[in-house]
Scaffold this motif. Sequence first.
Motif, PDB file in Angstrom:
ATOM      1  N   UNK A  35       0.837  -1.211   0.000  1.00 38.33           N
ATOM      2  CA  UNK A  35       0.000   0.000   0.000  1.00 38.33           C
ATOM      3  C   UNK A  35       0.871   1.259   0.000  1.00 38.33           C
ATOM      4  N   UNK A  38       3.472   1.837   2.883  1.00 38.74           N
ATOM      5  CA  UNK A  38       4.624   0.949   2.826  1.00 38.74           C
ATOM      6  C   UNK A  38       5.525   1.300   1.651  1.00 38.74           C
ATOM      7  N   UNK A  41       7.736   3.993   2.653  1.00 38.11           N
ATOM      8  CA  UNK A  41       8.791   3.441   3.488  1.00 38.11           C
ATOM      9  C   UNK A  41       9.868   2.778   2.639  1.00 38.11           C
ATOM     10  N   UNK A  42       9.416   1.951   1.697  1.00 38.82           N
ATOM     11  CA  UNK A  42      10.396   1.285   0.846  1.00 38.82           C
ATOM     12  C   UNK A  42      11.221   2.297   0.085  1.00 38.82           C
ATOM     13  N   UNK A  45      13.856   3.893   2.223  1.00 38.95           N
ATOM     14  CA  UNK A  45      14.963   2.984   2.526  1.00 38.95           C
ATOM     15  C   UNK A  45      15.525   2.360   1.250  1.00 38.95           C
ATOM     16  N   UNK A  48      15.109  -1.425   0.304  1.00 33.01           N
ATOM     17  CA  UNK A  48      15.559  -2.557   1.115  1.00 33.01           C
ATOM     18  C   UNK A  48      14.572  -2.854   2.246  1.00 33.01           C
ATOM     19  N   UNK A  49      14.227  -4.130   2.380  1.00 36.48           N
ATOM     20  CA  UNK A  49      13.311  -4.476   3.463  1.00 36.48           C
ATOM     21  C   UNK A  49      13.944  -4.229   4.828  1.00 36.48           C
ATOM     22  N   UNK A  50      15.277  -4.319   4.930  1.00 38.28           N
ATOM     23  CA  UNK A  50      15.850  -3.968   6.224  1.00 38.28           C
ATOM     24  C   UNK A  50      17.120  -3.157   6.026  1.00 38.28           C
ATOM     25  N   UNK A  57      17.115   8.523   6.899  1.00 40.96           N
ATOM     26  CA  UNK A  57      16.003   7.801   6.264  1.00 40.96           C
ATOM     27  C   UNK A  57      14.665   8.409   6.699  1.00 40.96           C
ATOM     28  N   UNK A  58      14.624   8.829   7.955  1.00 36.40           N
ATOM     29  CA  UNK A  58      13.425   9.498   8.454  1.00 36.40           C
ATOM     30  C   UNK A  58      13.200  10.798   7.714  1.00 36.40           C
ATOM     31  N   UNK A  61      11.900  10.080   4.302  1.00 39.74           N
ATOM     32  CA  UNK A  61      10.485   9.721   4.368  1.00 39.74           C
ATOM     33  C   UNK A  61       9.605  10.967   4.453  1.00 39.74           C
ATOM     34  N   UNK A  62       9.973  11.854   5.378  1.00 38.80           N
ATOM     35  CA  UNK A  62       9.185  13.084   5.559  1.00 38.80           C
ATOM     36  C   UNK A  62       9.175  13.907   4.278  1.00 38.80           C
ATOM     37  N   UNK A  65       6.976  12.322   1.648  1.00 36.38           N
ATOM     38  CA  UNK A  65       5.580  12.485   2.018  1.00 36.38           C
ATOM     39  C   UNK A  65       5.111  13.911   1.729  1.00 36.38           C
TER      40      UNK A  65
END
Lengths: 451, 390
Positions: A35, A38, A41-42, A45, A48-50, A57-58, A61-62, A65
Amino acid sequence: MKYDLSQIQGWSEKIEIIAHRAGLDYYPQEFELVNYEDMLSYEAYIGMPSRYPHWSFGKSYEKLKTLYQYNLTGLPYEMVINSDPCIAYLMKDNTLLLQILTIAHVYGHNDFFKNNRLFTEETEAEYTLEMFKSHARTIKSFINDPSIGYEKVERILDAAHALKLQTPRVAGEKKRSQEDLKKSLMEDYYQKASQRSILEPYREEMPPDINKIPLQPEEDLLLFIIKYGKLEDWENSILEIVRSETRYFIPQIETKVMNEGWASFWHYEILKELDLPSALYLEFIKRHNEVVRPITGQLNPYYLGFEMIKDLMRVHGKEKIFEVRACERDESFLRRYLTQELCQKLNLFEYVKKENEYFVENVPDDDGWKSIRNTLCKFVGMSGVPLIQATDFSAKDGTLTLEHVFDGRELEKTYAEQTLKYIADIWKRKVVLKTKINNTEQQILAITGDI
Amino acid sequence: MAIFRDLNPIEHDRSVEDRRRHRQLVEKSIKKNLADIISEESIIGESKNKKIKIPIRGLKEYQFIYGNNSSGVSSGSGNEKRGDKIGSAEKRSGKGNQGAGDQEGEDIYETEVTIEDVINYLFEDLDLPDFDKNKLSEIISQSSKKKSGYQRKGIPPRLAKKRSMVEKIKRRQSMKKTQREEHLEEENTGRVPFIEDDLRYQRIKETKERESNAVVLCIMDVSGSMDQIRKYLARSFFFLLHQFIKIKYFDVEIIFIAHSTTAMEVSEKEFFHKGESGGTYISSGYKKALEIIEQRYSPEKWNIYAFHVSDGENWEQDNNEAVKYAKALCSLCNLFAFAEVMPSPYYKGSLIKIFSDEIKADNYTVVSIVNKEDLWPSLKKILKKEYEAG
């Protein structure tokens, strides 16, 4: 979703058949439907899943967004990572046609990952996910170590991130050993000393200092600090982690135009052959044109790459484009195959900045197009990253001297100063950077504890 | 054959921690720069929404990047000609390579905060117990009485004549109507007298108004010894105090009083830019302030704040006068603060000492500001005082 998974799967099968028939050679493909949140998020990052935790990275993301919220940039259609099997994320909210287009696009990337020289030489696709996972584990273990903790780890990561692109930029380069280097330096010296021309006045040749560090200018700054710095083992292993993750990303940085051009070329070819119902076909043409459209005042890599591959296909045929996708990287690709006609067709122009204003410097006529091409080559991939070399490590006081290899482009001074502080912070001694600003030699200095 | 996995949303949002840390660093960075922001921006009197640019250090991901003199390639319309101007650096977003385009967006969201944000951060940094800025604005001052509708009972002075008349007419009309409906002969009733039921009285509602008026008296020594740097500090000082008072009251007026040996009410511009020379009678400034309060700002209706900035030099023979008037100001003001900025090392008779010895009022406070780093602790001290006073 107004369609179900089996529909996508059905189209995907057809796509794969066409891709295979066209000669694309790819890793096994896996798609994950996620979705919007996620997906963000992907994206933050980098697929990468981890990954290890870090505020950058935060921040990313911001930022993503915010950009999406204010509609400053379109939502991503997909995210694909160079791994074997190749993993791609599809966003659930997308229309059926977008999923079809994306799947075809992903097969293009997948083929590129598997066959381009930079990827095959520099990355090990079968270990990608495991590598990122294990790095995340290692760094988390430092964070959880009561004698280390989050803040100390963050400090090293901040510095490592500042330096992460200061790495060797030539794919497949072999390093000569120190012994080998010393030997050849001495040989050079003997040769110079013995083969003096009798016509020239006598000049004593100084023997090389074979104990100098480094013997040759070193562009792998993280490696240099790991080797000669005074960091603890865990700190060095963080630098090493960042260094090896960069190595994974460099082929992608170096082939952005080609990779996107290649994938766009193939999604276009494949969808044309798919016998799409007319409603879907219209949406396909619309979406495709959005992806590869020129953006005035910028350069859309999808547009540039797509038009170039299309042109190569028209002029040289299919065999040629497959060869090009295997051997070239953006810089060589543009240098070899960006012709005057293409520059004209794409309305490329070169601009310069003079006192805060931009002026058109060159247009793609007979005199100007080569300059346009050369300038473009200077900015794609790692050429857009200034080359900084470690040239001296003073035996006396431990000062590290760095030199910016000046090619006419100046460093951004504030950024250089701040980056230097990070270096001083992990070098723990004085660091000097030699560069040129306003045509005069300048030295920027940082001492430890500046941050 | 490709594998498809329809993933359920990831329950744990893994970016939460990194985002939290990022935000924490942003705030930390802003707070770290507060001392610079408040002392460097010439923002007194500016609107609340002015964006202040704050360089946020730790948040840029610094790397070696190319700077100013770079060129680039981009797509155009095909009509470009050599030498055409295509824009200025501030407006352009993309520069041809992927890196440069991003940076501007970054700047927008990272480095601009409004004055309101800054004030919020200041409040946070103040760290006062149970400090709630909204509570402050609910202080109830005087109540006013307003007409609000009518009622049947009341005292004679509030008789609503017009309304009572209307009631009487209404009654007469309905009486006529009933007569018609009952087919009764319309009696000529003649004059219909008022009866008790017709009478209406004004309803008076007591409204409690929130305390709304405040006046800030900025008193500054503009004698020769107050140089630009001192004025700068003074300006930041006044501005910030003004901001705080604005939070507490709806309507805040500022009065600027400049004094050397005599005092004058001046405009904001003159206040900060006009240089004077000569000696100092601090008492003259206070006297002027008292005068203004007496003429325009009665303490019953206004909340009065007086702030005085000086370099601490005063003619000795004036000290007694100054103390006297300062005491008078204390009795009228909600808060009276005296700030000594960068006291001259040559001047021995510290006013601060005299003032703190002589004036014991609760709403009086003195601070000393030697450099801009002191600005913040001084403000804290003053605002704590204000908080304690209620």
